[in-house]
Design an enzyme around this catalytic site. Structure first.
Site, PDB file in Angstrom:
ATOM      1  N   LYS A   1     -51.903 -14.621 -27.868  1.00 24.43           N
ATOM      2  CA  LYS A   1     -52.799 -13.776 -26.688  1.00 24.43           C
ATOM      3  C   LYS A   1     -53.236 -15.342 -26.356  1.00 24.43           C
ATOM      4  CE  LYS A   1     -53.290  -9.288 -28.293  1.00 24.43           C
ATOM      5  NZ  LYS A   1     -54.219  -8.431 -28.746  1.00 24.43           N
TER       6      LYS A   1
ATOM      7  N   ASN B   1     -55.904  -3.692 -26.908  1.00 24.01           N
ATOM      8  CA  ASN B   1     -55.519  -2.661 -25.270  1.00 24.01           C
ATOM      9  C   ASN B   1     -55.115  -1.490 -26.507  1.00 24.01           C
ATOM     10  OD1 ASN B   1     -52.700  -2.065 -24.612  1.00 24.01           O
ATOM     11  ND2 ASN B   1     -51.528  -3.965 -24.726  1.00 24.01           N
TER      12      ASN B   1
ATOM     13  N   GLU C   1     -53.384   0.781 -29.577  1.00 24.29           N
ATOM     14  CA  GLU C   1     -54.041   0.753 -30.614  1.00 24.29           C
ATOM     15  C   GLU C   1     -53.519   2.902 -30.643  1.00 24.29           C
ATOM     16  OE1 GLU C   1     -58.147   0.102 -30.674  1.00 24.29           O
ATOM     17  OE2 GLU C   1     -57.759  -1.515 -30.329  1.00 24.29           O
TER      18      GLU C   1
ATOM     19  N   THR D   1     -58.951  -5.506 -38.223  1.00 27.65           N
ATOM     20  CA  THR D   1     -57.809  -7.228 -37.863  1.00 27.65           C
ATOM     21  C   THR D   1     -59.004  -7.822 -35.692  1.00 27.65           C
ATOM     22  OG1 THR D   1     -56.350  -5.220 -38.811  1.00 27.65           O
ATOM     23  CG2 THR D   1     -55.952  -6.792 -36.699  1.00 27.65           C
TER      24      THR D   1
ATOM     25  N   GLU E   1     -59.407 -11.788 -35.275  1.00 34.12           N
ATOM     26  CA  GLU E   1     -59.306 -12.213 -34.500  1.00 34.12           C
ATOM     27  C   GLU E   1     -59.752 -13.166 -33.426  1.00 34.12           C
ATOM     28  OE1 GLU E   1     -55.949  -9.873 -31.604  1.00 34.12           O
ATOM     29  OE2 GLU E   1     -55.998  -8.298 -32.916  1.00 34.12           O
TER      30      GLU E   1
ATOM     31  N   ARG F   1     -46.168  -7.440 -33.325  1.00 30.15           N
ATOM     32  CA  ARG F   1     -45.689  -5.761 -33.589  1.00 30.15           C
ATOM     33  C   ARG F   1     -45.403  -5.359 -34.738  1.00 30.15           C
ATOM     34  NH1 ARG F   1     -48.053  -6.145 -27.418  1.00 30.15           N
ATOM     35  NH2 ARG F   1     -50.766  -6.233 -28.007  1.00 30.15           N
TER      36      ARG F   1
HETATM   37  O1  LIG Z   1     -51.507  -5.778 -31.056  1.00 31.66           O
HETATM   38  C1  LIG Z   1     -52.149  -6.172 -30.972  1.00 31.66           C
HETATM   39  O2  LIG Z   1     -52.128  -6.523 -29.356  1.00 31.66           O
HETATM   40  C2  LIG Z   1     -53.249  -6.293 -31.447  1.00 31.66           C
HETATM   41  O3  LIG Z   1     -54.138  -7.113 -31.606  1.00 31.66           O
HETATM   42  C3  LIG Z   1     -53.434  -5.909 -32.813  1.00 31.66           C
HETATM   43  C4  LIG Z   1     -54.580  -4.016 -33.038  1.00 31.66           C
HETATM   44  C5  LIG Z   1     -53.785  -3.404 -34.179  1.00 31.66           C
HETATM   45  O4  LIG Z   1     -54.575  -3.541 -35.133  1.00 31.66           O
HETATM   46  O5  LIG Z   1     -53.038  -2.770 -34.679  1.00 31.66           O
HETATM   47  C6  LIG Z   1     -55.271  -4.511 -32.472  1.00 31.66           C
HETATM   48  C7  LIG Z   1     -56.035  -4.725 -31.491  1.00 31.66           C
HETATM   49  C8  LIG Z   1     -55.450  -4.499 -29.644  1.00 31.66           C
HETATM   50  O6  LIG Z   1     -56.492  -3.331 -29.433  1.00 31.66           O
HETATM   51  C9  LIG Z   1     -54.503  -3.571 -30.515  1.00 31.66           C
HETATM   52  C10 LIG Z   1     -53.485  -3.320 -31.361  1.00 31.66           C
END
Ligand SMILES: O=C(O)C(=O)C[C@]1(C(=O)O)C=C[C@@H](O)C=C1
Length: 280
Positions: free
Chosen positions: A162, A190, A194, A259, A263, A16
């Site tokens: 994850k 999450n 976001e 993104t 995933e 992150r």
């Molecule tokens: O940080 C995460 O857990 C991610 O999967 C990345 C990300 C993002 O694109 O910034 C994408 C999905 C999540 O809901 C949160 C953030």
């Protein structure tokens, strides 16, 4: 991020942090592109004659030439780098021995990134028209595209991290086996991360997008005085180089969803040729 260290590359908080740093790279790249006009002729195929048989647009020509040089210095052997064009030459440097971090996969969404960039992003950040700065705007396009591609494909590392988390691995395996993309998407989402991202991004875009002069108040930089955020707005001593709402909208509608698609698609291929440990 040192991708030669497997533990680093799968640590979710470090991943992150990489995404947070890439926010800066993306905002600055967009600001750089926004100083030039749309220059639509650089995106249309058949406008220019090249020194080879290339038939695409000026941007595609330029991108392919650059990627050939970068491929020679092994850029695309790194698991966080994805080219937009092909064919590309083999590296002249010996390939680095990256530890196996990602599972074998064929996910590459650069075609989608290119389409959305041209249809949605460039027209929103650049003024219409043609200012003849074709080389300069194409150079900035390449920087934007590469930064967006890197950010979006980082979704693979995040998905791997994850998946490897013992708390959820069993559930991921069941959902992947049943092909339930919607439930995988829900599980990896999450919302709090976001929301925090979008808030931070707005503040960064407001601050980085301002011309900072001595007579600009901190309230103005922080966007507390209700001024509009238009490109070229010279009110109160600042000129906005990019509109903060455009950057936030771009992340909300395009960067984060893509993104998450990366995933999900990565996870859909995660079980191919893989045996779960006995205790899962
Ligand atoms: O940080 C995460 O857990 C991610 O999967 C990345 C990300 C993002 O694109 O910034 C994408 C999905 C999540 O809901 C949160 C953030």
């Amino acid at each position: 991020m040192n991708l030669l260290q497997k533990d680093d590359a799968l640590d979710l908080s470090k991943l992150r942090d990489v995404l947070i740093r890439l926010e800066d790279t993306i905002i600055f790249a967009l600001i750089e592109r926004a100083q030039f006009a749309l220059n639509d002729c650089t995106y249309q195929p058949g406008v220019y004659k090249y020194d080879n048989d290339f038939k695409g647009s000026f941007l595609e020509y330029f991108l392919h030439e650059m990627e050939q040089v970068h491929a020679r210095v092994r850029r695309y052997t790194s698991p966080d780098e994805y080219p937009f064009t092909k064919p590309l030459p083999q590296p002249i440097l010996t390939t680095l021995d990256f530890p196996p971090i990602l599972h074998n996969n064929s996910v590459n969404v650069n075609d989608k990134i290119m389409k959305r960039y041209l249809a949605d992003i460039v027209p929103n950040i650049c003024s219409p028209g043609d200012d003849l700065n074709y080389g300069s705007s194409a150079t900035r396009d390449v920087e934007c595209l590469q930064a967006l591609s890197k950010r979006i494909h980082y979704g693979k590392f995040i998905a791997e991290s994850k998946f490897m988390d013992p708390k959820n691995q069993k559930t991921y395996i069941e959902l992947i086996k049943s092909g339930n993309r919607t439930a995988i998407m829900e599980l990896l989402t999450n919302k709090a991360v976001e929301d925090a991202l979008l808030k931070r991004l707005r503040r960064k875009a407001m601050i980085y997008g301002s011309d900072i002069t001595d007579n600009v108040s901190e309230d103005h930089l922080a966007g507390h005085n209700g001024t509009s955020l238009c490109i070229g707005d010279k009110g109160n001593g600042t000129a906005r180089k990019i509109r903060a709402d455009v950057v936030v909208d771009l992340y909300e509608r395009f960067v984060i969803p893509l993104t998450k698609d990366v995933e999900v698609e990565y996870l859909m291929q995660r079980l191919e040729g893989w045996q779960p440990p006995k205790d899962v």
